[in-house]
Every structure is written in C-alpha cells, then in structure tokens.
Design a protein around this motif. Structure first.
Motif, PDB file in Angstrom:
ATOM      1  N   THR B 300       0.861  -1.187   0.000  1.00  0.00           N
ATOM      2  CA  THR B 300       0.000   0.000   0.000  1.00  0.00           C
ATOM      3  C   THR B 300       0.894   1.232   0.000  1.00  0.00           C
ATOM      4  O   THR B 300       2.108   1.135   0.232  1.00  0.00           O
ATOM      5  CB  THR B 300      -0.912   0.058   1.232  1.00  0.00           C
ATOM      6  OG1 THR B 300      -0.094   0.269   2.390  1.00  0.00           O
ATOM      7  CG2 THR B 300      -1.743  -1.209   1.403  1.00  0.00           C
ATOM      8  N   LEU B 301       0.300   2.383  -0.231  1.00  0.00           N
ATOM      9  CA  LEU B 301       1.048   3.634  -0.196  1.00  0.00           C
ATOM     10  C   LEU B 301       1.674   3.843   1.182  1.00  0.00           C
ATOM     11  O   LEU B 301       2.847   4.198   1.310  1.00  0.00           O
ATOM     12  CB  LEU B 301       0.124   4.818  -0.522  1.00  0.00           C
ATOM     13  CG  LEU B 301      -0.418   4.848  -1.946  1.00  0.00           C
ATOM     14  CD1 LEU B 301      -1.577   5.835  -2.055  1.00  0.00           C
ATOM     15  CD2 LEU B 301       0.682   5.236  -2.930  1.00  0.00           C
ATOM     16  N   ALA B 302       0.889   3.598   2.196  1.00  0.00           N
ATOM     17  CA  ALA B 302       1.397   3.798   3.552  1.00  0.00           C
ATOM     18  C   ALA B 302       2.513   2.801   3.851  1.00  0.00           C
ATOM     19  O   ALA B 302       3.498   3.148   4.511  1.00  0.00           O
ATOM     20  CB  ALA B 302       0.268   3.668   4.571  1.00  0.00           C
ATOM     21  N   GLN B 360     -10.253   0.784  -4.014  1.00  0.00           N
ATOM     22  CA  GLN B 360     -10.894  -0.259  -4.810  1.00  0.00           C
ATOM     23  C   GLN B 360     -10.154  -1.584  -4.661  1.00  0.00           C
ATOM     24  O   GLN B 360     -10.777  -2.649  -4.508  1.00  0.00           O
ATOM     25  CB  GLN B 360     -10.940   0.143  -6.291  1.00  0.00           C
ATOM     26  CG  GLN B 360     -11.927   1.228  -6.633  1.00  0.00           C
ATOM     27  CD  GLN B 360     -11.984   1.440  -8.137  1.00  0.00           C
ATOM     28  OE1 GLN B 360     -12.425   0.553  -8.891  1.00  0.00           O
ATOM     29  NE2 GLN B 360     -11.539   2.606  -8.597  1.00  0.00           N
ATOM     30  N   LEU B 361      -8.831  -1.522  -4.721  1.00  0.00           N
ATOM     31  CA  LEU B 361      -8.030  -2.740  -4.625  1.00  0.00           C
ATOM     32  C   LEU B 361      -8.252  -3.428  -3.286  1.00  0.00           C
ATOM     33  O   LEU B 361      -8.402  -4.648  -3.206  1.00  0.00           O
ATOM     34  CB  LEU B 361      -6.544  -2.400  -4.795  1.00  0.00           C
ATOM     35  CG  LEU B 361      -6.113  -1.912  -6.175  1.00  0.00           C
ATOM     36  CD1 LEU B 361      -4.655  -1.442  -6.138  1.00  0.00           C
ATOM     37  CD2 LEU B 361      -6.281  -3.010  -7.228  1.00  0.00           C
ATOM     38  N   ILE B 362      -8.257  -2.631  -2.221  1.00  0.00           N
ATOM     39  CA  ILE B 362      -8.413  -3.203  -0.883  1.00  0.00           C
ATOM     40  C   ILE B 362      -9.811  -3.771  -0.700  1.00  0.00           C
ATOM     41  O   ILE B 362      -9.993  -4.865  -0.145  1.00  0.00           O
ATOM     42  CB  ILE B 362      -8.084  -2.133   0.181  1.00  0.00           C
ATOM     43  CG1 ILE B 362      -6.578  -1.826   0.132  1.00  0.00           C
ATOM     44  CG2 ILE B 362      -8.521  -2.567   1.575  1.00  0.00           C
ATOM     45  CD1 ILE B 362      -6.158  -0.621   0.951  1.00  0.00           C
ATOM     46  N   CYS B 363     -10.824  -3.051  -1.156  1.00  0.00           N
ATOM     47  CA  CYS B 363     -12.199  -3.560  -1.046  1.00  0.00           C
ATOM     48  C   CYS B 363     -12.360  -4.818  -1.899  1.00  0.00           C
ATOM     49  O   CYS B 363     -13.072  -5.745  -1.518  1.00  0.00           O
ATOM     50  CB  CYS B 363     -13.194  -2.488  -1.491  1.00  0.00           C
ATOM     51  SG  CYS B 363     -13.278  -1.059  -0.397  1.00  0.00           S
ATOM     52  N   SER B 506     -14.231  -1.873   4.473  1.00  0.00           N
ATOM     53  CA  SER B 506     -14.460  -3.262   4.038  1.00  0.00           C
ATOM     54  C   SER B 506     -14.974  -4.102   5.201  1.00  0.00           C
ATOM     55  O   SER B 506     -15.871  -4.943   5.037  1.00  0.00           O
ATOM     56  CB  SER B 506     -13.170  -3.869   3.495  1.00  0.00           C
ATOM     57  OG  SER B 506     -12.711  -3.145   2.381  1.00  0.00           O
ATOM     58  N   HIS B 507     -14.406  -3.907   6.366  1.00  0.00           N
ATOM     59  CA  HIS B 507     -14.837  -4.669   7.547  1.00  0.00           C
ATOM     60  C   HIS B 507     -16.308  -4.374   7.858  1.00  0.00           C
ATOM     61  O   HIS B 507     -17.079  -5.288   8.190  1.00  0.00           O
ATOM     62  CB  HIS B 507     -13.959  -4.315   8.737  1.00  0.00           C
ATOM     63  CG  HIS B 507     -14.293  -5.101   9.967  1.00  0.00           C
ATOM     64  ND1 HIS B 507     -13.766  -6.365  10.208  1.00  0.00           N
ATOM     65  CD2 HIS B 507     -15.119  -4.827  11.019  1.00  0.00           C
ATOM     66  CE1 HIS B 507     -14.252  -6.814  11.353  1.00  0.00           C
ATOM     67  NE2 HIS B 507     -15.071  -5.909  11.875  1.00  0.00           N
TER      68      HIS B 507
END
Lengths: 284, 523
Positions: B300-302, B360-363, B506-507
């Motif tokens: 991820t960016l972070a 979007q990727l994470i979801c 998402s959670h």
C-alpha cells in the motif's frame, strides 16, 4: 520568499482558518502593517523589535525591504498558520505566543506598591526621561502637559481630546503620551480610586480615535482595551514587583528607545500616570 | 515670506525618516520654519496657532509639509521633500521585478539562474511552452493536462537528449529542494526521495514519511501517462537516476499504477543498480520475480512509506501500516450493530484518484466488486455518474466531474454534495472519503463538510457510518490534527491512512453482509 515568525502576539490566532482577507496598509523597511475590511489590524515586525499584542515578529534578512515587496492594497491571505502574499509568506506554526506578564503580576500582588517603592520608581523614571531629553529633541507638542506632570494633576477629557493626534510622527506624540498614561493607570487601578478616572480617559480616547492616524489609532485602541507592548509590559512589571533600580532603569530605557520620539512621549505619559496616585508626590 | 505647503495623501513614512526630513528642510538656507506632521485635527490646530496656515485639505492619514521662508527656498524645500518621500528604495538583488515577463524567454532573461519552469497553460499550447523551456536548458513541471500522448513523447525525448527532467503532463505535485510545488504538502526535509506517477500517491507517501518523523529529499512527479509503453517511463527513469546520483538521498520510493511490462522491467533494472534501497509500489501489480536485493515491494502507499523509513533506520522489516486489531474490529462491529441490515454498500467519494484506486483494490481483496468511473481491473464502470448503486467508489477529481469546475481539492462543493447524497441512500452502510491538505487545497476542508455531515446524519434514521483519512501534515496550512479533530467531532471515524480507511470500510461491509446473508465474504 518564505519567512519564519519568531513569535506572535497573543491577540493573533496562528491557526486562524476563518479569517478575513487582509490587505497591505503601509510598508516600511522592516515593518509591514496589514488591515482587513472590518478594521482589524496586524503588524509584521522584525525579530529585533519588542512583541506587540497584534504583531508577528518575523525573522527577516537584513536586505529585506517590505517597501519593495508589499505595496499598499496588496492582498494577503491567512492560510492556516501562514500568511501569504503574492510572492512571500510567513510561517507561524512554530512561533511561540507572547503573553504579557503584567496581568498575572497584578493578580498576585495584592498589596499596593509601598510608598517607598512607588517613590523610587518615580525618581528612576524621571531621571531616565531627563537624560533622554538631554540627548534628543523633546516633543514640543507636549510641553503644556509638563506642568500637569509636576503637579500630579490627572488629565481630563478635554486634555485627552487635545492630545489625540497631536505632535510629530506617524504615531503623534500625544497618542504615545496617552498610551503611557493608560499603562501606568492600570498599576494603581485595582487598588485605589484610579478605576473611575481610567475609565473616563479610556472613553474619551475611544470616542476620538478618528482624530489621529490609522496606525496610531490602532495602538490607542489596543491601549484603551488594556493591551500594551512588551516593553511597556516589562516596565510595569518592574515597577509593580519593586524590582532593583537598575532593572527599572533598563525597562524605562527600553521604552524610550522606541521610535524617534514615540518612546520618550510614552515614558512621559507613563510617569504622569504613575505620579497621580503616589502617596507622596515626588518632584520631577 | 511665503508659506507654501504640500499634502501627501495616505503616505506612511516612519517617524525617524520624517524627523530627518523635517530637520533637513529646516536647515536649508532661506527657510525660517518647517513643519512635517500628519493632518490630524490637533496638528491642524497647531499649524494654525503657529501661523502656518488655516486651510489644509488633509485628513489624519495625510502628511502635510509646510515651510515658511523665501519663495525660492520654499520651492526647493518642497521639491526636496517630494523627492525624498516619493522615491522608491534602491533596487538590489532580492527585489521583486516590476516588469512582468510575457514569455519564458523574458522570464529566463530576468532570472537566468532559474532551472525549472512550471507551466500551466491549456493543453493545446503546453507542449510548445515545455519545449521552449527545455531549449533554454530548464527542467519542466507541466501542470497542464490534455496533452496528446505523441506530444508528451516528443517533449520527453527532447528532455532526455538534453538531460533534463519533465514532470508531467498533468503533474500537480512535486517537492523540489524542500519547496512544495502545485498541490503539495509541507514536509520535513530528509533523506528519502520519491518519484511518483501519481499526485495523491506522492502526497500520501511524503506525508506518511513526515508523520513517521523522517523527511523528503526530493519528490518528483512524472505525470500519469509516463509509464505507458508509448512513453517508456522516460521521466521516472530520469528522476530515479537523479535520486541515485543525489548524495542527500539515501532511500528511494517509486510509486505508480502498474506500468507496461517493458517499462516496469527497465525501471526495476535501473532501481536494482541504484546502490541504495529502493521501495517500489506499483499499485495492484502482481509480484515481480527475481527482483534485485535492494528492492522492497510495498503493498500500500502507507506501507511504501513505512518501508522507506525502515530502510533509513536500518530495520530488517517495516512495521505494517495497516493492522486491523481485534479492538478496532470489535469497535467497528459495535458501531455496525446500529445499522439496519439493508445497509450493505460501500460508497467511496475521493478527491484523490490514487486513493480511489487503492481503496478499490483493498475492497476487492475483501471480496467486494465495485463500480467506479476509474475502475480497477475486475471492477465495473459506472452506469450513472451522479448516483451510486451497490458498492460504488468514485474519483471526483476525474475529468468527468471537473470539466469546467475546479478540482475537488480546491473546491470540495461537488464532493461534499456526493457524500451527502450517499448518506441519504438507505442501502449505504459506510461512506468512505479522503481529505487532502496542503498548498493549493481548500483552506478549511473539514469545517463545511462537518456541518453538512451533522445535518445529514441528524435527518437520517440509523445513518451510515463515515470513515475517512486526512492526507497532510501538521505543518500544512490546514494542520492535519485540526482537520482530523473537526471530522471526529462530526462523528467521522478517522483512519491513519487511506489503506486503513479502506480496510475499515471493508470490515463494516463484511459485517453487514454477514448480518444480511449469514455468509462471510472474502475470507
């Protein structure tokens, strides 16, 4: 050019995100005055200056000249903890906020100045002022009030009216005198009958701010509402806490050093105000 | 004897100068008396009392100079005063030039040491201006968008021949020698250099590095098309080489959406020869096999920022940026208890395109297929630009929403309205959004939105949850903690980074899906 603030006056909110837009009112070599549509005022001072309630002290390079960088009417924007002009900015977010010490000192010093301490302070002030007047031209505009100082006679509304806007300089000598006078009154205001007189003078001044320059009117407005510069704060604290004579002399000299004759006029007004409520009026 | 005077309207000169002037005039031969005062009523009275005149058309903010003496002396004295009071200070090297240049060439004449041209003209003219700047041996930051791909290629090929960097087209963010350019944040200077084909990606990474107590040497943008096969990553390769050569840069971070394969190979090959740690984050890319030992791939960016900081601190493994702790999960579950089971959708509203992409990727990894105006592979294109349906994550900075309008980072009005619209939708479980701070961004982005959120939530039965992250620093004009506090006070769950916000959203959606169907998604 991005500059850093070294301190901000306590009447300025460095995180002001809902501030009115500002415009340059007047620019000098190292001093810049800003104003907003509602008459608000903000001054940028060099780091070498004393703090003011509505001023930001800025670490400016010697070669900087606000007269070349900030023309009258130029818009200046608050952008959170930054002031932004078209080609310069001042960062405030690391700058400490200057707070005067006098209000705390006044609260803690419940007893009035002893007669002796009061007298010593008056002597010292008078001495410093005399020395200064030997070295620099005395503002002739204030001569007629010298007698009032000698007699420890309070100013009345007419005198306040006559003093506003009177004298030389961008902050006329009369205005500076009144600022010093008000500053001294506050020392005795809490502990003697000075409150009524002080309020009367404040009202008289507030009603005639239009009779002086915009710049000077700003400082008078602050004084009327109990806000004074760091050098005046230092002097009041030195007097109130009955400091060593050398400290009082130093504080007085610091006030006098301001401007061409402004400081001297302020000190004379201060001496006048302080003399009023001394238990034993001292000779000049 | 004559007693002429002159009035200078609204003229402010310091008292010392006025005193000097007064003294100088008074000493002139033939002058008997001189007065230099502001036109206050008290001073006008004094002038009258002194016999120097009674009718001055002056106000308190006007300067009056009155002289009494021989006619010629008075004239000379007033001329001297006029000259002293109206002459401008001498020019010196740090003056602001009075003449505004009308071309890059003129500007270059006035500032021959300038080596960067920041160009923001309509796309039709941008290439020509960029070429002019390159021919003057300047590097270019090209803010302009809508530059055709073939022109971008031409510009960058010229830049390569002249060994100059072109940041852009459509490059809105850079930090050069500590100076934020375009939409950029105030970050500490340090030893981490960033090259990014993503504006908000660059902002997220540089801000995160600042939050972790480290700093940025340089942050170079390349524009969004640089890593297309037609362009070949020319700017990223040049920026990467510049950071490799920069002694002040000890760790390099590369950020982009997945490049074309040949471009990725070229970039990774150069990065592998850097001789210093390089963190690579190609959002959504498959893992690269056989990468050099000095490369670290972030998820991820972070995490890219965490990895860079770990490299600077010589730590063997970076701390994960996003960890959904049991406590946080329990907190979110508790909040979900108040949501009706009909509330199932994730609605993402982003000002930052890369934040929308990453979310979007994470979801998606959490099991959710969403619609978007900028869909990632596997997601769906929006059928209705203006109203969400199902899981919907929109990039409000995309051309579709900004034609004729300011970008939502500058003017969040449309973005805020979209958030309110999603809040009112009875199927929305969580509204996910970003707040981007820094130069160029809105002065007070949280205030107006917070008010809208309070009103919207007050008028909605069992309103959706709000999750956001604030991209910025404490040194930004808007002050990150201040904006976060405002959002929290308005009932927003403020995450530490965009990825964490997406994980939380998402959670929440997973909880609602379980409540509705009894099934666990994405696990």
């Amino acid at each position: 050019m991005m500059l850093d603030a070294v301190s901000t006056g306590y009447l300025i909110d460095p995180h002001c995100v809902v501030a009115r837009p500002l415009r340059v009112h007047s620019s000098f070599q190292h001093v810049l005055n800003l104003t907003d549509d509602a008459g608000g005022w903000l001054t940028l001072l060099p780091a070498s200056a004393h703090n003011q309630p509505r001023a930001i002290r800025v670490d400016v390079p010697d070669a900087l000249d606000w007269r070349r960088m900030a023309a009258h009417g130029m818009p200046v924007t608050w952008f959170g903890p930054m002031l932004l002009g078209p080609n310069w900015g001042v960062r405030l977010h690391q700058a400490p906020i200057w707070q005067p010490r006098f209000p705390q000192w006044l609260a803690s010093q419940r007893a009035a100045l002893s007669d002796l301490a009061h007298g010593i302070a008056l002597d010292l002030l008078a001495s410093v002022i005399r020395d200064a007047m030997h070295m620099a031209p005395a503002p002739t505009a204030l001569q007629r009030w010298d007698a009032a100082i000698h007699a420890a006679a309070p100013l009345d509304a007419d005198a306040a009216h006559a003093l506003i806007g009177r004298g030389q300089g961008l902050t006329p000598d009369g205005d500076d005198y009144l600022i010093g006078y008000l500053a001294a009154l506050e020392i005795d205001e809490a502990t003697s009958g000075a409150a009524d007189h002080a309020n009367a003078i404040r009202q008289a001044i507030a009603a005639h701010l239009h009779r002086t320059t915009r710049i000077s009117g700003n400082y008078l407005q602050q004084a009327v509402t109990g806000h004074f510069s760091e050098s005046i704060d230092d002097l009041r604290c030195a007097v109130l806490r009955q400091a060593e004579p050398v400290a009082i002399r130093r504080a007085a000299a610091s006030v006098i050093a301001h401007g061409a004759t402004s400081g001297l006029s302020t000190a004379r007004g201060f001496l006048h105000g302080l003399r009023l409520f001394a238990a034993s009026p001292q000779p000049a | 004897m004559d007693i002429p005077h002159r009035i200078f309207r609204n003229l402010y000169q310091d008292s010392v100068s006025l005193m000097q002037l007064s003294s100088q005039i008074a000493k002139l031969d033939g002058i008997a008396q001189a007065s230099v005062v502001m036109g206050t009523p008290a001073n006008l009275t004094q002038l009258a009392d002194a016999g120097l005149g009674t009718s001055f058309d002056a106000g308190p903010n006007d300067l009056i100079i009155v002289v009494r003496g021989e006619a010629s002396a008075c004239e000379a004295a007033l001329a001297l005063a006029h000259e002293r009071l109206t002459s401008r200070p001498d020019s010196s090297d740090n003056t602001v030039q009075a003449v505004v240049p009308a071309s890059i060439a003129m500007a270059h004449e006035q500032a021959p040491d300038a080596n960067l041209a920041l160009i923001s003209v309509p796309g039709d003219y941008a290439a020509a201006e960029a070429i002019k700047a390159l021919m003057l041996d300047m590097n270019v930051m090209l803010f302009s968008d809508n530059v055709p791909l073939d022109q971008e290629r031409e510009i960058k090929q010229l830049a390569r021949r002249r060994n100059r960097l072109v940041m852009g087209p459509d490059c809105g963010t850079a930090i050069i020698n500590g100076m934020p350019l375009g939409f950029a944040n105030v970050v500490t200077r340090g030893a981490i250099g960033v090259v990014a084909a993503s504006g908000t990606g660059l902002q997220e990474v540089t801000c995160r590095i600042d939050q972790l107590g480290h700093g940025i040497s340089q942050a170079l943008g390349t524009g969004g098309h640089d890593l297309h096969e037609e362009i070949g990553g020319i700017s990223m390769l040049h920026g990467l080489q510049a950071l490799i050569d920069d002694a002040d840069t000890r760790v390099i971070v590369l950020i982009s959406k997945p490049p074309a394969l040949p471009v990725a190979e070229a970039i990774l090959a150069l990065a592998g020869r850097a001789g210093k740690p390089v963190v690579v984050h190609f959002l959504g890319a498959d893992p690269y096999e056989g990468a050099a030992a000095n490369l670290t791939f972030a998820g991820t960016l972070a995490d890219a920022a965490q990895a860079a900081v770990a490299a600077i601190d010589d730590l063997s493994a970076p701390t994960p940026a996003v960890q959904l702790t049991p406590e946080t999960a329990a907190m979110l579950d508790t909040l979900c208890e108040a949501l009706p089971t009909a509330r199932t959708d994730i609605r993402g509203v982003f000002a930052g395109g890369t934040f929308c992409f990453e979310a979007q990727l994470i979801c998606q990894r959490a099991g959710f297929t969403a619609s978007s105006n900028t869909p990632v592979t596997g997601n769906l294109a929006l059928t209705d630009l203006w109203h969400g349906s199902g899981h919907t994550l929109v990039d409000m900075g995309d051309d579709a929403y900004t034609r004729g309008r300011p970008h939502p980072m500058i003017d969040p009005t449309l973005r805020d309205a979209r958030i309110v619209d999603d809040l009112a939708d009875p199927t929305t479980a969580v509204v996910l959004f970003d707040l981007v701070l820094g130069y160029g961004a809105a002065e007070a982005p949280a205030e107006a939105l917070a008010q809208l959120l309070r009103q919207a939530r007050a008028s909605t039965v069992a309103p959706p949850l709000l999750v956001a992250h604030v991209c910025g620093t404490e040194s930004d004009p808007q002050v990150r903690s201040h904006q976060m506090r405002i959002l929290r006070d308005a009932g927003v769950l403020v995450a530490g980074c965009n990825a964490e916000a997406a994980v939380w959203a998402s959670h929440i959606a997973q909880h609602q899906a379980r409540a509705l169907t009894g099934y666990n998604l994405g696990q």
